[in-house]
Design an enzyme around this catalytic site. Structure first.
Site, PDB file in Angstrom:
ATOM      1  N   HIS A 181       0.843  -1.207   0.000  1.00 55.00           N
ATOM      2  CA  HIS A 181       0.000   0.000   0.000  1.00 55.00           C
ATOM      3  C   HIS A 181       0.879   1.259   0.000  1.00 55.00           C
ATOM      4  O   HIS A 181       0.878   2.042   0.962  1.00 55.00           O
ATOM      5  CB  HIS A 181      -0.894  -0.033   1.231  1.00 55.00           C
ATOM      6  CG  HIS A 181      -2.078   0.871   1.190  1.00 55.00           C
ATOM      7  ND1 HIS A 181      -2.032   2.153   0.689  1.00 55.00           N
ATOM      8  CD2 HIS A 181      -3.355   0.677   1.606  1.00 55.00           C
ATOM      9  CE1 HIS A 181      -3.222   2.708   0.808  1.00 55.00           C
ATOM     10  NE2 HIS A 181      -4.044   1.830   1.358  1.00 55.00           N
ATOM     11  N   GLU A 189      -0.269   1.165  -5.657  1.00 50.12           N
ATOM     12  CA  GLU A 189      -0.149   0.000  -4.794  1.00 50.12           C
ATOM     13  C   GLU A 189      -0.160  -1.288  -5.616  1.00 50.12           C
ATOM     14  O   GLU A 189      -1.189  -1.666  -6.160  1.00 50.12           O
ATOM     15  CB  GLU A 189      -1.310  -0.019  -3.797  1.00 50.12           C
ATOM     16  CG  GLU A 189      -1.573   1.339  -3.152  1.00 50.12           C
ATOM     17  CD  GLU A 189      -2.947   1.409  -2.495  1.00 50.12           C
ATOM     18  OE1 GLU A 189      -3.447   0.353  -2.038  1.00 50.12           O
ATOM     19  OE2 GLU A 189      -3.530   2.503  -2.446  1.00 50.12           O
TER      20      GLU A 189
END
Length: 319
Positions: free
Chosen positions: A188, A293
């Site tokens: 992330h 991500e």
């Protein structure tokens, strides 16, 4: 436990020139190259919270919220949190991850620092240096709550390698039990930019994406580039190109290269959602961050007993 016959051992100085340095504290591991590049990794979540590159290592490449909680009591807002074994809200019922919190338990768990290894220069060319840090998370180390919710025997080794103007993050997942399990994984990453309104993202054309802001339905990506002009939360799936690039003000800023990962999430909360998140500060911080991500989140990866899987990314700072 993950079988690691080549587990890194302590490095003995073998060269006259400056060598990479690693500092280990109770809650964080910091690595620094002789040329100034550095990386900081919390043991909580194995979250990378800083990656500096450029001349003298003075360019921060990751965005970290001013209100990020770094004491291990909650996931970190910013840096590179590790999402495993489920992405987003878990399935409501009927799946092994259904009792887990959003984004799983990896970012909420304390990881073990396994050691370091390096490529060292033997002369004055210190730009050849790199340093790899390994972190481990095992089923035996999970909290009782997480262990009950996901009762599989597993081991994950997360490797963070700092090089000149690059950072590689790789995950190796191994099924240590006899029963097969399914999982998803996502890195992330919050990239730091100067002005989100001047950024364009390329390398996503010709793919299908799920637009979570618009209607949570699939759409075709036909434009060669994506500009951020409002809240965006898209899952790009089965991307043919290996590299997603970020340009800022017409200049190349980042390349994000996937390794055995086919999906990429692009996220920016924009004005209202940023204000609504208590750990997102400053409120206008959305102007200086862009999440690109990489992951395997469209469907599930499956491992039978004794099998392993590896995937990750290489991020390159192009300043």
């Amino acid at each position: 436990m993950v079988d690691r016959p080549s587990r890194p051992s302590a490095i003995s100085p073998t060269a006259a020139g400056p060598q990479p340095q690693v500092d280990v504290s109770d809650d964080k591991v910091t690595a620094r190259l002789p040329t100034g590049e550095s990386v900081e990794v919390l043991l909580h979540g194995a979250t990378v919270i800083s990656w500096k590159s450029g001349s003298k290592g003075n360019t921060e490449n990751l965005w970290l919220s001013e209100a990020a909680v770094l004491d291990g009591s909650k996931p970190v807002r910013g840096g590179v949190p590790v999402v495993f074994p489920v992405f987003g809200p878990p399935p409501k019922s009927g799946h092994a991850t259904s009792s887990l919190p959003q984004h799983g338990f990896a970012r909420n768990s304390r990881w073990e620092y396994l050691g370091k290894s390096s490529t060292e220069s033997t002369g004055d060319n210190t730009s050849e240096n790199s340093i790899k840090l390994d972190f481990g998370l095992y089923s035996s180390a999970l909290s009782d709550t997480f262990r009950k919710a996901w009762p599989y025997d597993f081991g994950v080794v997360y490797s963070v390698t700092l090089g000149k103007d690059s950072l590689q993050t790789m995950m190796n997942v191994r099924n240590e039990g006899k029963e097969g399990f399914e999982f998803q994984v996502l890195l992330h990453t919050y990239l730091r930019v100067k002005d989100i309104s001047k950024c364009q993202i390329t390398g996503l054309a010709g793919t299908t994406y799920t637009d979570k802001v618009l209607d949570a339905k699939d759409h075709s990506s036909t434009s060669p580039s994506l500009s951020i002009t409002g809240e965006v939360d898209r899952v790009y799936k089965s991307i043919k190109q290996s590299t997603t690039s970020v340009q800022e003000d017409g200049k190349s800023r980042f390349d994000v290269v996937r390794d055995n990962l086919e999906d990429t999430v692009v996220w920016n909360p924009w004005i209202e959602k940023a204000k609504g998140m208590g750990d997102f500060k400053p409120d206008d911080g959305y102007k200086n961050m862009l999440c690109v991500e990489v992951g395997a989140v469209d469907g599930w990866q499956k491992l039978e007993g004794g099998e392993s899987w590896e995937g990750g990314q290489i991020m390159k700072s192009l300043l």
